[in-house]
Design a protein around this motif. Structure first.
Motif, PDB file in Angstrom:
ATOM      1  N   GLU A 123      28.746  16.920  -2.802  1.00 17.94           N
ATOM      2  CA  GLU A 123      28.521  17.628  -1.935  1.00 17.94           C
ATOM      3  C   GLU A 123      29.402  18.115  -1.203  1.00 17.94           C
ATOM      4  O   GLU A 123      29.388  19.301  -0.375  1.00 17.94           O
ATOM      5  N   ARG A 124      30.448  17.523  -0.905  1.00 14.91           N
ATOM      6  CA  ARG A 124      31.739  17.742  -0.097  1.00 14.91           C
ATOM      7  C   ARG A 124      32.291  19.075  -0.670  1.00 14.91           C
ATOM      8  O   ARG A 124      32.901  19.937   0.008  1.00 14.91           O
ATOM      9  N   LEU A 125      32.481  19.106  -2.148  1.00 11.02           N
ATOM     10  CA  LEU A 125      32.736  20.190  -2.808  1.00 11.02           C
ATOM     11  C   LEU A 125      32.213  21.554  -2.534  1.00 11.02           C
ATOM     12  O   LEU A 125      32.445  22.579  -2.172  1.00 11.02           O
ATOM     13  N   ALA A 126      30.774  21.422  -2.582  1.00 10.76           N
ATOM     14  CA  ALA A 126      29.966  22.401  -2.246  1.00 10.76           C
ATOM     15  C   ALA A 126      30.100  22.794  -0.765  1.00 10.76           C
ATOM     16  O   ALA A 126      29.946  23.971  -0.569  1.00 10.76           O
ATOM     17  N   GLY A 127      30.388  22.111  -0.046  1.00 12.46           N
ATOM     18  CA  GLY A 127      30.706  22.452   1.552  1.00 12.46           C
ATOM     19  C   GLY A 127      31.975  23.193   1.662  1.00 12.46           C
ATOM     20  O   GLY A 127      32.033  24.206   2.453  1.00 12.46           O
ATOM     21  N   ASP A 128      32.977  22.685   0.664  1.00 11.55           N
ATOM     22  CA  ASP A 128      34.219  23.525   0.852  1.00 11.55           C
ATOM     23  C   ASP A 128      33.911  25.034   0.193  1.00 11.55           C
ATOM     24  O   ASP A 128      34.630  26.004   0.807  1.00 11.55           O
ATOM     25  N   LEU A 129      33.065  25.027  -0.624  1.00  8.71           N
ATOM     26  CA  LEU A 129      32.778  26.215  -1.494  1.00  8.71           C
ATOM     27  C   LEU A 129      32.277  27.128  -0.330  1.00  8.71           C
ATOM     28  O   LEU A 129      32.618  28.505  -0.312  1.00  8.71           O
ATOM     29  N   ALA A 130      31.094  26.546   0.217  1.00 12.33           N
ATOM     30  CA  ALA A 130      30.430  27.535   1.271  1.00 12.33           C
ATOM     31  C   ALA A 130      31.409  27.925   2.443  1.00 12.33           C
ATOM     32  O   ALA A 130      31.085  28.930   3.065  1.00 12.33           O
ATOM     33  N   ARG A 131      32.237  26.969   2.879  1.00  7.39           N
ATOM     34  CA  ARG A 131      33.008  27.553   4.052  1.00  7.39           C
ATOM     35  C   ARG A 131      33.916  28.444   3.574  1.00  7.39           C
ATOM     36  O   ARG A 131      34.550  29.511   4.716  1.00  7.39           O
ATOM     37  N   LYS A 132      34.094  28.644   2.561  1.00  9.16           N
ATOM     38  CA  LYS A 132      35.449  29.544   2.168  1.00  9.16           C
ATOM     39  C   LYS A 132      34.887  30.732   1.433  1.00  9.16           C
ATOM     40  O   LYS A 132      35.548  31.685   0.950  1.00  9.16           O
ATOM     41  N   GLY A 133      33.664  30.743   1.136  1.00  6.43           N
ATOM     42  CA  GLY A 133      32.713  31.805   0.393  1.00  6.43           C
ATOM     43  C   GLY A 133      33.173  32.036  -1.049  1.00  6.43           C
ATOM     44  O   GLY A 133      33.082  33.185  -1.496  1.00  6.43           O
ATOM     45  N   TYR A 134      33.013  30.997  -1.828  1.00  7.72           N
ATOM     46  CA  TYR A 134      33.213  31.045  -3.163  1.00  7.72           C
ATOM     47  C   TYR A 134      32.178  30.371  -3.638  1.00  7.72           C
ATOM     48  O   TYR A 134      31.556  29.594  -3.466  1.00  7.72           O
ATOM     49  N   SER A 135      31.889  30.887  -4.999  1.00  9.15           N
ATOM     50  CA  SER A 135      31.188  30.187  -6.103  1.00  9.15           C
ATOM     51  C   SER A 135      32.073  30.235  -7.344  1.00  9.15           C
ATOM     52  O   SER A 135      33.066  30.665  -7.314  1.00  9.15           O
ATOM     53  N   GLY A 136      31.672  29.450  -8.498  1.00  8.54           N
ATOM     54  CA  GLY A 136      32.494  29.047  -9.523  1.00  8.54           C
ATOM     55  C   GLY A 136      31.526  29.081 -10.619  1.00  8.54           C
ATOM     56  O   GLY A 136      30.385  28.429 -10.765  1.00  8.54           O
ATOM     57  N   ARG A 137      32.162  29.403 -11.954  1.00  9.62           N
ATOM     58  CA  ARG A 137      31.326  29.511 -13.215  1.00  9.62           C
ATOM     59  C   ARG A 137      31.834  28.136 -14.256  1.00  9.62           C
ATOM     60  O   ARG A 137      31.040  27.936 -15.201  1.00  9.62           O
ATOM     61  N   THR A 138      32.828  27.364 -13.820  1.00  3.39           N
ATOM     62  CA  THR A 138      33.039  26.210 -14.490  1.00  3.39           C
ATOM     63  C   THR A 138      33.059  24.920 -13.508  1.00  3.39           C
ATOM     64  O   THR A 138      33.818  24.945 -12.430  1.00  3.39           O
ATOM     65  N   VAL A 139      32.447  23.861 -13.872  1.00  5.29           N
ATOM     66  CA  VAL A 139      32.545  22.601 -13.401  1.00  5.29           C
ATOM     67  C   VAL A 139      33.049  21.711 -14.202  1.00  5.29           C
ATOM     68  O   VAL A 139      33.127  21.372 -15.617  1.00  5.29           O
ATOM     69  N   GLY A 140      34.060  20.860 -13.634  1.00  2.00           N
ATOM     70  CA  GLY A 140      34.510  19.857 -14.587  1.00  2.00           C
ATOM     71  C   GLY A 140      34.904  18.377 -13.620  1.00  2.00           C
ATOM     72  O   GLY A 140      34.508  18.401 -12.644  1.00  2.00           O
ATOM     73  N   VAL A 141      34.906  17.456 -14.628  1.00  2.00           N
ATOM     74  CA  VAL A 141      35.023  16.027 -13.828  1.00  2.00           C
ATOM     75  C   VAL A 141      36.116  15.493 -14.567  1.00  2.00           C
ATOM     76  O   VAL A 141      36.868  16.027 -15.457  1.00  2.00           O
ATOM     77  N   LYS A 142      36.733  14.704 -13.491  1.00  2.00           N
ATOM     78  CA  LYS A 142      38.119  13.812 -13.713  1.00  2.00           C
ATOM     79  C   LYS A 142      37.830  12.315 -13.832  1.00  2.00           C
ATOM     80  O   LYS A 142      37.220  11.900 -12.936  1.00  2.00           O
ATOM     81  N   ILE A 143      38.142  11.545 -14.911  1.00  7.00           N
ATOM     82  CA  ILE A 143      37.949  10.099 -14.767  1.00  7.00           C
ATOM     83  C   ILE A 143      39.531   9.660 -14.977  1.00  7.00           C
ATOM     84  O   ILE A 143      39.976   9.739 -16.212  1.00  7.00           O
ATOM     85  N   LYS A 144      39.924   8.724 -14.045  1.00  6.83           N
ATOM     86  CA  LYS A 144      41.298   7.767 -14.284  1.00  6.83           C
ATOM     87  C   LYS A 144      40.703   6.449 -14.417  1.00  6.83           C
ATOM     88  O   LYS A 144      39.936   5.877 -13.663  1.00  6.83           O
ATOM     89  N   PHE A 145      40.926   5.825 -15.411  1.00  4.42           N
ATOM     90  CA  PHE A 145      40.461   4.731 -16.104  1.00  4.42           C
ATOM     91  C   PHE A 145      41.681   3.438 -15.334  1.00  4.42           C
ATOM     92  O   PHE A 145      42.676   3.949 -14.956  1.00  4.42           O
ATOM     93  N   ALA A 146      41.212   2.319 -15.663  1.00  5.66           N
ATOM     94  CA  ALA A 146      41.991   1.234 -14.802  1.00  5.66           C
ATOM     95  C   ALA A 146      43.617   1.028 -15.452  1.00  5.66           C
ATOM     96  O   ALA A 146      44.337   0.689 -14.911  1.00  5.66           O
ATOM     97  N   ASP A 147      43.773   1.640 -16.863  1.00  2.00           N
ATOM     98  CA  ASP A 147      44.880   1.869 -17.396  1.00  2.00           C
ATOM     99  C   ASP A 147      45.659   2.876 -17.161  1.00  2.00           C
ATOM    100  O   ASP A 147      46.865   3.356 -17.888  1.00  2.00           O
ATOM    101  N   PHE A 148      45.162   3.661 -16.263  1.00  3.69           N
ATOM    102  CA  PHE A 148      45.673   4.938 -15.649  1.00  3.69           C
ATOM    103  C   PHE A 148      45.451   6.208 -16.477  1.00  3.69           C
ATOM    104  O   PHE A 148      46.100   7.255 -16.373  1.00  3.69           O
ATOM    105  N   LYS A 149      44.900   5.920 -17.746  1.00  2.00           N
ATOM    106  CA  LYS A 149      44.343   7.054 -18.740  1.00  2.00           C
ATOM    107  C   LYS A 149      43.564   8.079 -17.869  1.00  2.00           C
ATOM    108  O   LYS A 149      42.738   7.762 -17.580  1.00  2.00           O
ATOM    109  N   VAL A 150      43.862   9.312 -18.027  1.00  2.84           N
ATOM    110  CA  VAL A 150      43.028  10.295 -17.372  1.00  2.84           C
ATOM    111  C   VAL A 150      42.236  11.110 -18.315  1.00  2.84           C
ATOM    112  O   VAL A 150      42.921  11.748 -19.419  1.00  2.84           O
ATOM    113  N   VAL A 151      41.021  11.364 -18.140  1.00  2.00           N
ATOM    114  CA  VAL A 151      40.390  12.260 -19.170  1.00  2.00           C
ATOM    115  C   VAL A 151      39.341  13.212 -18.362  1.00  2.00           C
ATOM    116  O   VAL A 151      38.936  12.757 -17.087  1.00  2.00           O
ATOM    117  N   THR A 152      39.714  14.623 -18.671  1.00  2.00           N
ATOM    118  CA  THR A 152      38.813  15.645 -17.988  1.00  2.00           C
ATOM    119  C   THR A 152      37.828  16.139 -19.223  1.00  2.00           C
ATOM    120  O   THR A 152      38.060  16.310 -20.263  1.00  2.00           O
TER     121      THR A 152
END
Length: 385
Positions: A293-322
């Motif tokens: 919801e906050r990201l959608a608000g950022d896009l609306a305020r700045k007048g952008y849309s995008g074709r790629t959505v991504g997620v990022k997960i950082k685990f307790a051992d600090f390994k990052v997966v996208t």
């Protein structure tokens, strides 16, 4: 711009987030204040109208300092420091929550104030800009004073400005006389004002490069200027060594980029404790939705849309997966972002506790008309129902 010598300003708001909070809580002026607390750090208004503030010593969690006042910095508390470590250094410091909506509001105000002087502005983030003053009439110090006064009138906040022949020196210079500084640098000032500085003060020399420079006896910008190019090439490679040699001599031909299109926008949150994928589903699911919801608000305020959505997960051992999902049509609304993020999550093995989650929209384009993308609703995920 003709034959006029370049005049580039770097404007940096002073302790920006903390200064915005002090407008709201003026009784904390002159006190060590740390920004970055959660809901428990919201001040309590007492029956007599005074306010009771949380103290850093009472903080419990895994958060990091967003920023601090200069009084807190004098005690060793800086941005990105773990809050628990900060509490050891400054237990009596006052603790306030972050309010990014307020910071964005004041960011727009100070940038609008500078726009009354020129449109040749490069936006470098919420609290800093470069300004090309080459074509403006007037002596540099007087011009800098006028810009500072305009920012102060528009926001009630102070900023520090350096005016120099290029972006490199302007960026370094804006830190020399903080807070509320006005610094004028010429190439003739290189030896007296820039060379004595630690090499790590140069934007682009990070912690690893700084450690490697220290290991070969190069501690200051002046040491770097006097260093043998072959020695630098041996330790840093030809390209980076050539860059180090140039910046040590104050050389920088980069122009102020007036219009730059962002490549992506993102939101993320770090939890105060590691989250169990199943047991903490009631926390993880709303957190992911709120980020969308906050990201959608950022896009609306700045007048952008995008074709790629991504997620990022950082685990307790600090390994990052996208994980990313490219879509046939651009999107900008929260529901579509949320569905696409859920589809990305299906491709992540959620077998450990989670420290951080983030959502990103990239491949941006100017939004002409919001479109709802028919992404299949995700199935039941371990922390998503």
């Amino acid at each position: 711009m003709g034959d006029r010598p370049r005049r580039i300003a770097h404007l940096d708001m002073d302790a920006f987030y903390a200064s915005v909070e002090l407008l709201r809580y003026p009784e904390l002026r002159g006190q060590p204040v740390v920004i970055g607390g959660g809901r428990n750090a919201v001040p309590e208004t007492l029956p007599d109208g005074t306010r009771r503030f949380a103290r850093l010593r009472d903080y419990v969690g895994r958060g990091v300092v967003t920023t601090s006042t200069y009084e807190a910095r004098a005690l060793g508390v800086f941005s990105a420091m773990g809050m628990m470590k900060a509490a050891q250094l400054a237990p009596d410091a006052f603790l306030l929550p972050t309010d990014f909506d307020a910071y964005r509001h004041y960011s727009r105000l100070f940038k609008d104030a500078v726009h009354t002087f020129t449109d040749r502005i490069e936006d470098r983030g919420i609290d800093e800009i470069y300004v090309d003053l080459t074509d403006l009439e007037g002596e540099s110090r007087a011009l800098g004073s006028r810009i500072k006064a305009a920012v102060r009138q528009a926001t009630g906040l102070t900023c520090s400005i350096a005016i120099a022949p290029n972006k490199l020196l302007a960026k370094i210079g804006s830190e020399l006389d903080k807070p509320d500084g006005l610094t004028i640098l010429a190439m003739a000032d290189l030896e007296s004002r820039i060379w004595p500085l630690a090499a790590k003060k140069v934007n682009g020399i990070g912690p690893r490069a700084s450690e490697r420079l220290d290991s070969i006896g190069i501690y200051t910008v002046g040491d770097l200027a006097a260093a043998d190019l072959g020695l630098l090439q041996e330790h840093f490679g030809r390209k980076y060594a050539a860059w180090l040699a140039r910046i040590a001599r104050g050389l920088d031909e980069r122009v102020v980029v007036v219009s730059s299109e962002p490549k992506s926008m993102s939101r993320e949150t770090t939890f105060e404790r590691d989250m169990h994928v199943l047991k903490d589903r009631a926390v993880l699911t709303p957190a992911l939705t709120a980020l969308c919801e906050r990201l959608a608000g950022d896009l609306a305020r700045k007048g952008y849309s995008g074709r790629t959505v991504g997620v990022k997960i950082k685990f307790a051992d600090f390994k990052v997966v996208t994980r990313d999902l490219s879509l046939p049509e651009a999107l900008a609304d929260a529901a579509s972002i949320r569905r696409a993020a859920g589809a990305c999550l299906k491709r992540v093995l959620l077998d450990r506790r989670i420290r951080l989650i983030g959502v990103r929209v990239s491949a941006l384009e100017r939004a002409i008309e919001s479109k709802s993308l028919a992404v299949p609703t995700q199935g039941l995920l371990p922390f998503d129902c």
